[in-house]
Design a protein around this motif. Structure first.
Motif, PDB file in Angstrom:
ATOM      1  N   ILE A  42       0.870  -1.168   0.000  1.00 48.79           N
ATOM      2  CA  ILE A  42       0.000   0.000   0.000  1.00 48.79           C
ATOM      3  C   ILE A  42       0.909   1.220   0.000  1.00 48.79           C
ATOM      4  N   MET A  96       3.609   1.094   3.475  1.00 47.96           N
ATOM      5  CA  MET A  96       2.681   0.232   4.197  1.00 47.96           C
ATOM      6  C   MET A  96       2.351  -1.006   3.379  1.00 47.96           C
ATOM      7  N   MET A 106      -0.228  -4.985   3.722  1.00 51.70           N
ATOM      8  CA  MET A 106      -1.100  -5.841   4.511  1.00 51.70           C
ATOM      9  C   MET A 106      -0.953  -7.288   4.070  1.00 51.70           C
ATOM     10  N   HIS A 134      -7.856  -4.245  -0.360  1.00 43.03           N
ATOM     11  CA  HIS A 134      -6.600  -3.619  -0.780  1.00 43.03           C
ATOM     12  C   HIS A 134      -6.868  -2.458  -1.732  1.00 43.03           C
ATOM     13  N   LEU A 180      -8.648   0.528   0.195  1.00 46.66           N
ATOM     14  CA  LEU A 180      -7.737   1.224   1.108  1.00 46.66           C
ATOM     15  C   LEU A 180      -6.671   1.996   0.350  1.00 46.66           C
ATOM     16  N   ASN A 181      -6.102   1.397  -0.678  1.00 49.34           N
ATOM     17  CA  ASN A 181      -5.080   2.066  -1.480  1.00 49.34           C
ATOM     18  C   ASN A 181      -5.631   3.348  -2.094  1.00 49.34           C
ATOM     19  N   ALA A 196      -4.622   2.338   9.501  1.00 48.41           N
ATOM     20  CA  ALA A 196      -5.236   1.176  10.162  1.00 48.41           C
ATOM     21  C   ALA A 196      -6.642   1.520  10.651  1.00 48.41           C
ATOM     22  N   LEU A 255      -8.935   1.550   7.664  1.00 50.45           N
ATOM     23  CA  LEU A 255      -9.289   0.181   7.297  1.00 50.45           C
ATOM     24  C   LEU A 255     -10.316  -0.384   8.276  1.00 50.45           C
ATOM     25  N   ILE A 314      -6.844  -9.527   8.898  1.00 47.45           N
ATOM     26  CA  ILE A 314      -5.775  -8.733   8.270  1.00 47.45           C
ATOM     27  C   ILE A 314      -4.693  -8.369   9.276  1.00 47.45           C
ATOM     28  N   PHE A 356      -1.754  -5.553   9.316  1.00 48.06           N
ATOM     29  CA  PHE A 356      -1.423  -4.319   8.603  1.00 48.06           C
ATOM     30  C   PHE A 356      -0.203  -3.688   9.256  1.00 48.06           C
TER      31      PHE A 356
END
Length: 200
Positions: free
Chosen positions: A46, A50, A52, A65, A68-69, A89, A92, A108, A110
């Motif tokens: 990410i 970052m 996950m 994914h 969130l990206n 986090a 998410l 997950i 992360f």
């Protein structure tokens, strides 16, 4: 009326040490006793700070994914500020919680790096967030966590932490029939993200 339990299978681990974060997962995609693929990816970058690792339904992992990206890229573009790992986090977590009536079937791990240091979080399908030094999720988690707990030290080098993650996943693969077929590892340090794959 009978209900058959759908076991998706997976083993994913995360380790935080003084010099970085390691995330890893095996590659087997299975539903019940059927192996769908031996080349699935359950570890996702990410941005450049970052990543996950996940266990559960692969479609749910991929969707989370992408969401969130996109959200992180949008927020950083609008604010011209880097999103902290904790904020990512929490974002998410909010995404997961907003789907709690029809949850994403994914556990997950992360992790990432920001100006406060290295962070590792564990999230369940409805968005609880726990920060920890190491974690394992999926059907192989009870075996993997035992290997990590026995050897974890905060002052491990990033390379040794990656080796520990690989050994933990290998141990899980040897006992968990729905995990296997290789390991993907992501290491995160202040120098960026490195990815590697281990063929079994």
């Amino acid at each position: 009326m009978s209900y058959e339990r759908l076991v998706t299978g997976a083993t994913a681990v995360g380790i935080r040490v003084d010099s970085g974060v390691v995330l890893g997962a095996e590659r087997r995609i299975s539903y019940g006793g059927y192996i769908v693929s031996r080349a699935g990816r359950k570890v996702f970058k990410i941005g450049n700070r970052m990543a996950m690792a996940a266990a559960g339904l692969v479609g749910d992992m991929q969707t989370l994914h992408r969401i969130l990206n996109a959200e992180i890229m949008y927020r950083e573009l609008v604010t011209s500020l880097k999103v902290s790992v904790r904020a990512a986090a929490k974002l998410l977590s909010a995404i997961l919680y907003s789907y709690k009536l029809m949850p994403f079937i994914s556990e997950i791990i992360f992790g990432g790096y920001d100006e406060e240091g290295y962070h590792l979080y564990v999230l369940d399908p409805v968005g609880s967030v726990i920060e920890d030094d190491y974690a394992a999720v999926g059907t192989g988690a009870p075996i993997a966590i035992g290997i990590i707990e026995a050897e974890y030290r905060k002052d491990l080098s990033l390379e040794n932490a990656a080796d520990l993650a690989i050994r933990a996943i290998k141990a899980a693969i040897s006992r968990d029939a729905v995990s296997g077929d290789g390991i993907d590892i992501i290491t995160i340090s202040k120098d960026g993200i490195n990815e590697k794959s281990v063929l079994l």
